[in-house]
Structures are given as C-alpha cells and as structure tokens.
Design a protein around this motif. Structure first.
Motif, PDB file in Angstrom:
ATOM      1  N   HIS A  26       0.853  -1.199   0.000  1.00 57.36           N
ATOM      2  CA  HIS A  26       0.000   0.000   0.000  1.00 57.36           C
ATOM      3  C   HIS A  26       0.881   1.239   0.000  1.00 57.36           C
ATOM      4  O   HIS A  26       2.115   1.147   0.106  1.00 57.36           O
ATOM      5  CB  HIS A  26      -0.972   0.001   1.189  1.00 57.36           C
ATOM      6  CG  HIS A  26      -0.294  -0.319   2.479  1.00 57.36           C
ATOM      7  ND1 HIS A  26       0.606   0.539   3.072  1.00 57.36           N
ATOM      8  CD2 HIS A  26      -0.352  -1.420   3.270  1.00 57.36           C
ATOM      9  CE1 HIS A  26       1.052  -0.026   4.186  1.00 57.36           C
ATOM     10  NE2 HIS A  26       0.487  -1.207   4.323  1.00 57.36           N
ATOM     11  N   LEU A  27       0.208   2.379  -0.116  1.00 58.45           N
ATOM     12  CA  LEU A  27       0.920   3.645  -0.317  1.00 58.45           C
ATOM     13  C   LEU A  27       1.932   3.955   0.782  1.00 58.45           C
ATOM     14  O   LEU A  27       3.067   4.371   0.495  1.00 58.45           O
ATOM     15  CB  LEU A  27      -0.114   4.773  -0.437  1.00 58.45           C
ATOM     16  CG  LEU A  27       0.437   6.152  -0.712  1.00 58.45           C
ATOM     17  CD1 LEU A  27       1.262   6.183  -1.987  1.00 58.45           C
ATOM     18  CD2 LEU A  27      -0.698   7.165  -0.803  1.00 58.45           C
ATOM     19  N   LYS A  28       1.507   3.747   2.029  1.00 59.66           N
ATOM     20  CA  LYS A  28       2.397   4.085   3.147  1.00 59.66           C
ATOM     21  C   LYS A  28       3.700   3.278   3.047  1.00 59.66           C
ATOM     22  O   LYS A  28       4.799   3.803   3.250  1.00 59.66           O
ATOM     23  CB  LYS A  28       1.679   3.766   4.470  1.00 59.66           C
ATOM     24  CG  LYS A  28       2.049   4.700   5.594  1.00 59.66           C
ATOM     25  CD  LYS A  28       0.986   4.636   6.680  1.00 59.66           C
ATOM     26  CE  LYS A  28       1.437   3.742   7.813  1.00 59.66           C
ATOM     27  NZ  LYS A  28       0.436   3.605   8.882  1.00 59.66           N
ATOM     28  N   ALA A  29       3.547   2.000   2.709  1.00 55.36           N
ATOM     29  CA  ALA A  29       4.723   1.129   2.587  1.00 55.36           C
ATOM     30  C   ALA A  29       5.585   1.543   1.380  1.00 55.36           C
ATOM     31  O   ALA A  29       6.808   1.464   1.428  1.00 55.36           O
ATOM     32  CB  ALA A  29       4.276  -0.323   2.451  1.00 55.36           C
ATOM     33  N   ALA A  79       7.585   4.563   2.494  1.00 58.94           N
ATOM     34  CA  ALA A  79       8.651   4.172   3.435  1.00 58.94           C
ATOM     35  C   ALA A  79       9.777   3.465   2.691  1.00 58.94           C
ATOM     36  O   ALA A  79      10.961   3.701   2.953  1.00 58.94           O
ATOM     37  CB  ALA A  79       8.074   3.272   4.517  1.00 58.94           C
ATOM     38  N   PHE A  80       9.396   2.608   1.747  1.00 61.51           N
ATOM     39  CA  PHE A  80      10.396   1.864   0.973  1.00 61.51           C
ATOM     40  C   PHE A  80      11.249   2.847   0.160  1.00 61.51           C
ATOM     41  O   PHE A  80      12.469   2.738   0.117  1.00 61.51           O
ATOM     42  CB  PHE A  80       9.670   0.883   0.034  1.00 61.51           C
ATOM     43  CG  PHE A  80      10.601   0.065  -0.817  1.00 61.51           C
ATOM     44  CD1 PHE A  80      11.187  -1.082  -0.314  1.00 61.51           C
ATOM     45  CD2 PHE A  80      10.892   0.427  -2.122  1.00 61.51           C
ATOM     46  CE1 PHE A  80      12.045  -1.855  -1.097  1.00 61.51           C
ATOM     47  CE2 PHE A  80      11.747  -0.324  -2.911  1.00 61.51           C
ATOM     48  CZ  PHE A  80      12.322  -1.471  -2.396  1.00 61.51           C
ATOM     49  N   ARG A  81      10.589   3.796  -0.472  1.00 60.07           N
ATOM     50  CA  ARG A  81      11.309   4.775  -1.298  1.00 60.07           C
ATOM     51  C   ARG A  81      12.280   5.585  -0.433  1.00 60.07           C
ATOM     52  O   ARG A  81      13.435   5.810  -0.815  1.00 60.07           O
ATOM     53  CB  ARG A  81      10.311   5.693  -2.011  1.00 60.07           C
ATOM     54  CG  ARG A  81      10.829   6.315  -3.269  1.00 60.07           C
ATOM     55  CD  ARG A  81      11.156   7.796  -3.111  1.00 60.07           C
ATOM     56  NE  ARG A  81      10.077   8.533  -2.519  1.00 60.07           N
ATOM     57  CZ  ARG A  81      10.242   9.514  -1.654  1.00 60.07           C
ATOM     58  NH1 ARG A  81      11.460   9.867  -1.258  1.00 60.07           N
ATOM     59  NH2 ARG A  81       9.207  10.148  -1.140  1.00 60.07           N
ATOM     60  N   GLU A  82      11.830   5.956   0.764  1.00 67.23           N
ATOM     61  CA  GLU A  82      12.710   6.735   1.658  1.00 67.23           C
ATOM     62  C   GLU A  82      13.929   5.902   2.077  1.00 67.23           C
ATOM     63  O   GLU A  82      15.055   6.393   2.114  1.00 67.23           O
ATOM     64  CB  GLU A  82      11.938   7.217   2.887  1.00 67.23           C
ATOM     65  CG  GLU A  82      11.038   8.403   2.542  1.00 67.23           C
ATOM     66  CD  GLU A  82       9.973   8.696   3.604  1.00 67.23           C
ATOM     67  OE1 GLU A  82       9.975   8.019   4.656  1.00 67.23           O
ATOM     68  OE2 GLU A  82       9.130   9.587   3.351  1.00 67.23           O
ATOM     69  N   ARG A  83      13.683   4.608   2.362  1.00 62.96           N
ATOM     70  CA  ARG A  83      14.772   3.717   2.761  1.00 62.96           C
ATOM     71  C   ARG A  83      15.783   3.572   1.615  1.00 62.96           C
ATOM     72  O   ARG A  83      16.994   3.614   1.825  1.00 62.96           O
ATOM     73  CB  ARG A  83      14.177   2.349   3.118  1.00 62.96           C
ATOM     74  CG  ARG A  83      14.870   1.627   4.250  1.00 62.96           C
ATOM     75  CD  ARG A  83      13.914   0.680   4.978  1.00 62.96           C
ATOM     76  NE  ARG A  83      13.240  -0.278   4.140  1.00 62.96           N
ATOM     77  CZ  ARG A  83      13.734  -1.473   3.791  1.00 62.96           C
ATOM     78  NH1 ARG A  83      14.928  -1.850   4.194  1.00 62.96           N
ATOM     79  NH2 ARG A  83      13.030  -2.297   3.056  1.00 62.96           N
ATOM     80  N   PHE A  84      15.252   3.434   0.395  1.00 63.83           N
ATOM     81  CA  PHE A  84      16.137   3.259  -0.761  1.00 63.83           C
ATOM     82  C   PHE A  84      16.913   4.540  -1.074  1.00 63.83           C
ATOM     83  O   PHE A  84      18.094   4.502  -1.420  1.00 63.83           O
ATOM     84  CB  PHE A  84      15.341   2.813  -1.999  1.00 63.83           C
ATOM     85  CG  PHE A  84      15.923   1.587  -2.630  1.00 63.83           C
ATOM     86  CD1 PHE A  84      17.196   1.606  -3.200  1.00 63.83           C
ATOM     87  CD2 PHE A  84      15.225   0.389  -2.628  1.00 63.83           C
ATOM     88  CE1 PHE A  84      17.752   0.464  -3.761  1.00 63.83           C
ATOM     89  CE2 PHE A  84      15.763  -0.762  -3.181  1.00 63.83           C
ATOM     90  CZ  PHE A  84      17.029  -0.717  -3.745  1.00 63.83           C
ATOM     91  N   ARG A 105       2.178  10.401  -7.244  1.00 62.19           N
ATOM     92  CA  ARG A 105       2.517  11.665  -6.571  1.00 62.19           C
ATOM     93  C   ARG A 105       2.887  11.448  -5.108  1.00 62.19           C
ATOM     94  O   ARG A 105       3.814  12.051  -4.591  1.00 62.19           O
ATOM     95  CB  ARG A 105       1.338  12.647  -6.641  1.00 62.19           C
ATOM     96  CG  ARG A 105       1.094  13.187  -8.040  1.00 62.19           C
ATOM     97  CD  ARG A 105       0.222  14.428  -8.010  1.00 62.19           C
ATOM     98  NE  ARG A 105      -0.175  14.817  -9.359  1.00 62.19           N
ATOM     99  CZ  ARG A 105       0.621  15.432 -10.229  1.00 62.19           C
ATOM    100  NH1 ARG A 105       1.856  15.738  -9.910  1.00 62.19           N
ATOM    101  NH2 ARG A 105       0.180  15.742 -11.444  1.00 62.19           N
ATOM    102  N   GLU A 106       2.134  10.563  -4.445  1.00 63.13           N
ATOM    103  CA  GLU A 106       2.314  10.421  -2.994  1.00 63.13           C
ATOM    104  C   GLU A 106       3.472   9.495  -2.608  1.00 63.13           C
ATOM    105  O   GLU A 106       4.007   9.604  -1.516  1.00 63.13           O
ATOM    106  CB  GLU A 106       1.016   9.914  -2.344  1.00 63.13           C
ATOM    107  CG  GLU A 106      -0.162  10.853  -2.508  1.00 63.13           C
ATOM    108  CD  GLU A 106       0.066  12.209  -1.830  1.00 63.13           C
ATOM    109  OE1 GLU A 106       0.610  12.224  -0.723  1.00 63.13           O
ATOM    110  OE2 GLU A 106      -0.290  13.245  -2.444  1.00 63.13           O
ATOM    111  N   SER A 107       3.831   8.559  -3.481  1.00 63.95           N
ATOM    112  CA  SER A 107       4.906   7.617  -3.114  1.00 63.95           C
ATOM    113  C   SER A 107       6.278   8.164  -3.468  1.00 63.95           C
ATOM    114  O   SER A 107       7.280   7.756  -2.885  1.00 63.95           O
ATOM    115  CB  SER A 107       4.712   6.281  -3.840  1.00 63.95           C
ATOM    116  OG  SER A 107       4.928   6.444  -5.230  1.00 63.95           O
TER     117      SER A 107
END
Ligand SMILES: Cc1cc2nc3c(=O)[nH]c(=O)nc-3n(C[C@H](O)[C@H](O)[C@H](O)COP(=O)(O)O)c2cc1C
Length: 436
Positions: free
Chosen positions: A249-252, A255-260, A386-388
């Motif tokens: 889902h979007l939240k994940a 978070a994944f994009r930020e971690r990467f 847009r949101e991810s």
C-alpha cells in the motif's frame, strides 16, 4: 521526476499473477504461448501506449515448496509451464522500434560469460533496447533443477557481485577506435583496443574477449534489480539503473522509497528510480471491473493460493489450518512478505486468515490492486505516483491481452491529457527513454 514511467509485467507462462486467469473466457495467453503473433501484437500495443518496456519475470523451475512437489503448480498452471523469456523478448523487440524489453536472467545456472553473450546479442540487435533484471535465484526448485546448492541469503549477493564484475569488465572492454569495420582495408576490429578479461575469483573464472559487439546504450543494457533486503539494496546501489518493488500500500511504498533513497545517498548516488508493482482490473464502469475481479477471485482454487503462499513464507502451507490468523504462522523466510499480506489492500492492519491470504496471493501475489473504470485507474495511478515519490509502475493485467488493450486505449489517453506520461518517445534506447 518529469513523467510517470510505465513498464508492463509478464511471465512467459499461462498467467502473470492471477492463478487460473488462463481459464477465463477473456484470456488468450495460454493459446498465445504457441504464437509469435500474440507477443508481437502485445508489443505493438504497449508501444502504442508509450510504455518504456515489457518486463519478463522468470522463475525457471516449477515451485516445489507446497506439499514438497510441483503437482499443484502443474495441476492449475501456476507459473507452469514457464518458458524461456529470452526468445520472446527477441520477438517483441523485432516487432517494435522504441519499446524496451526487460528480461530476468538468474545468476544461478548461467555462467557469467554465456549470460553476457545472450544479453549483449539481444541488446545489440535491438539497437539498445534491452534491460536485464538481475536475480540471484531464491527458489529451492531452481537450484535442484541445475544441480547447484542453494547458498545463504547474503552470500547469494556476493556471488552476484562477482558475476557483475565479469559482465562489467566485458562491457567495458572496448576502447575508442576498437572497431574500424573498414571494408576497404579489411580490418573489422583492433585487438589492441579490446581488453582481454582475466578474472579468477572466489566463485567464477573467466578468460575471454567479448564475443559480441558493444552495447548501443551507454556501454551496457539497463540493469534492473528487485531485492529489498539490506544486502539487496546494497547490491542495487552498486549496480542498478532501476528498481522493481512490490509494496502492499501507499504508506509502505513511501517508506520503501525513503529507505532506498537513504541507501543510495549512503552509497554516494542520486536516488534510483523505483517502479512499484500494481495489478489493474479494468472495466468500462466500476461495476463491470468489480464483476471481473469477483469472477477471477472465485476461480482461484484454495490449493493454488496456498501453494503461492508457501514460497515466500518458506513453509509448506498444506500443514496449516486455513482459518488461523496468518499472523500466528511462524516464518523465517520472508517476514516482510508475511507482514505485507497481513495488511493487504489497506494500511489499517486488519488481521487476515491463512485462507484469505492464500486467495489474495493466488489473485495478485502480493501486488496491490487498482480496480475500476479507466478514469478511476488513472486517478489511482496519479495518486500513488505523486504520494509515493516512485518513478512509475510495473503494471500487471489480471487478464490478457484484452485488459492491456483497454488500458492503452482508455487509461493512457487520460494520463497523456493530464501531462503525466510523455506524449511520445523521445529517445531510441531503453536507457534514454527511461531517463526522459
Ligand atoms: C517486482 C519483483 C520482481 C521479481 N522478479 C523476480 C524474478 O523474475 N525471478 C526471481 O527469481 N526473483 C524475482 N524477484 C525476487 C527478487 O529478485 C529477490 O530475490 C527477492 O526479492 C529476495 O531478495 P531480498 O531478500 O533482497 O528482498 C522479484 C522481486 C520483485 C519485488
């Protein structure tokens, strides 16, 4: 992040992610497996829609985790048969002039020199439109099939690093002026300008000159990677041009994009573009799309879903009570996947049973779904994009080829009208189009 980038996912198999989709009256892929024309038409459709690439996932051997054998995948056609994606990539590249094709080629069972040769041949013939999804091969069946032992998780990436070292040395072996190709003098290549690679490592040895001509796109095919563990990210930061990811889902996704992004920054790189996996079920109205989804869901046999669930959990799910909460199932294999399934389709943390997770797995293999009319699908893609902060999407159609044609004819025009995807191809290689 100028435009939303679109890639379309396939297996060279009767299904992509939805078990029994081949049995739907709407689906033509099983018959299409015996037809060059089916894949050529699909390639032209994707090119008409401005897709950067078709992407072929590949797990070469039928999964044998469930009930300790391949019977269930064979019975229901769950990624069995699974044909080689390399020839079908050639067929699709030959039918198009701009579309790229990403193929998965595992480092298991393929010596680096021969993998390099197959990839480089196709990259050269297509004018630089090939991508390579580098996978380490995580399935027991694949290792049994080629007579290799399954090495530990992190060590698989050490092997992959060395594999890439050889491929990169071969791709980098051409100095300027290496190829006079002069008919007058009769000189094709200048051996003093083509390095001979000599590699003696822990896992591989290779002594060779490149057997193929250099890549037309920046020295090598576009490298994709899909591992999301810490060691997987480290490998991606070192080698990848693009990332395939599945987040529930979007939240994940965010978070994944930020971690990467943080991993890339730590490795001294700009953020790497992430293409998030999404399955779409389209209809001319929302009601029609939901009817199509329900028809697909009803067709998924529990056994097929449980077999799909067994691989990521690393256990034989036939031993479980289907009505127990998934959360209670101990797993050492993929805690990430188990956690994602527990939350599937929402970020509310609702607890699902083994049965629900199995059916959902049989339906989407963990991909989040967008279901609705063309307008609703375009809205969902825009919102997720847009949101991810993702680069774009690796899309999977529930049935083929009809839904893909509907996506290209009805969703892409909306995305174009909103200026979300580019109006036409701007480059001739996959690397150029992905960068645009
Ligand atoms: C979108 C996506 C596509 C993948 N495609 C393949 C594939 O085609 N073949 C394969 O063997 N593994 C595939 N994988 C698995 C990854 O390559 C990797 O082995 C797995 O995610 C475990 O690595 P990790 O522990 O670093 O996350 C895929 C994963 C994702 C997220």
């Amino acid at each position: 992040m100028a435009h939303m980038h679109l890639v379309h996912m396939f297996f060279h198999s009767p299904i992509t992610h939805t078990a029994l989709s081949w049995a739907s009256p709407e689906d033509g892929q099983l018959a299409g497996m015996g037809s060059f024309g089916y894949w050529q038409d699909l390639a032209r459709t994707l090119e008409r829609g401005g897709f950067d690439a078709a992407f072929f996932a590949d797990t070469p051997a039928a999964s044998d985790q469930y009930k300790d054998g391949p019977e269930t995948p064979i019975t229901y056609g769950v990624v069995w048969p699974t044909h080689d994606p390399m020839p079908v990539a050639a067929v699709m590249l030959a039918a198009t002039t701009h579309l790229g094709v990403g193929v998965t080629l595992s480092i298991t069972g393929n010596p680096p020199f021969l993998a390099y040769r197959r990839l480089s041949t196709l990259d050269y013939m297509s004018g630089g439109r090939l991508g390579w999804n580098v996978v380490t091969g995580h399935m027991r069946a694949e290792h049994r099939a080629v007579g290799q032992d399954l090495v530990g998780h992190d060590e698989r990436y050490d092997v992959a690093d060395e594999f890439m070292e050889i491929c990169n040395a071969l791709w980098d072996s051409f100095a300027p002026g290496a190829l006079p190709m002069d008919k007058e003098s009769g000189i094709l290549g200048d051996p003093s300008r083509i390095a001979r690679v000599k590699h003696v490592g822990k896992y591989f040895r290779c002594e060779a000159v490149s057997p193929t001509l250099p890549s037309p796109q920046g020295g090598r095919p576009v490298i994709f990677q899909a591992g999301s563990s810490g060691r997987g990210m480290e490998f991606a930061v070192k080698h990848a041009d693009g990332i395939f990811a599945i987040q529930p889902h979007l939240k994940a996704m965010r978070a994944f994009r930020e971690r990467f992004d943080a991993a890339a920054a730590a490795g001294g790189r700009e953020p790497i573009g992430i293409l998030f996996g999404l399955q779409y079920v389209i209809g001319s109205t929302e009601e029609e799309a939901r009817r199509r989804l329900e028809a697909l869901r009803e067709r998924v046999p529990l056994d097929a879903g449980l077999s799909r669930l067994s691989a990521p959990l690393g256990i034989d799910c036939s031993t479980l009570d289907p009505d127990q909460p998934l959360e209670e199932v101990p797993t050492e294999a993929s805690r990430g996947m188990a956690a994602a399934l527990v939350q599937i389709g929402s970020d509310t943390g609702r607890k699902v049973t083994v049965r629900e997770a199995a059916i959902q797995m049989g339906l989407t293999v963990g991909l989040p779904q967008v279901v609705g009319s063309p307008e609703q699908i375009a809205d969902a893609l825009e919102h997720y994009w847009r949101e991810s902060g993702g680069y774009g999407f690796n899309l999977s159609a529930a049935t083929k080829p009809g839904m893909i044609e509907e996506f290209v004819d009805h969703v892409v025009p909306i995305l174009r009208k909103r200026g979300l995807v580019r109006p036409e191809y701007t480059g001739s290689t996959l690397r150029e189009n992905l960068a645009a």
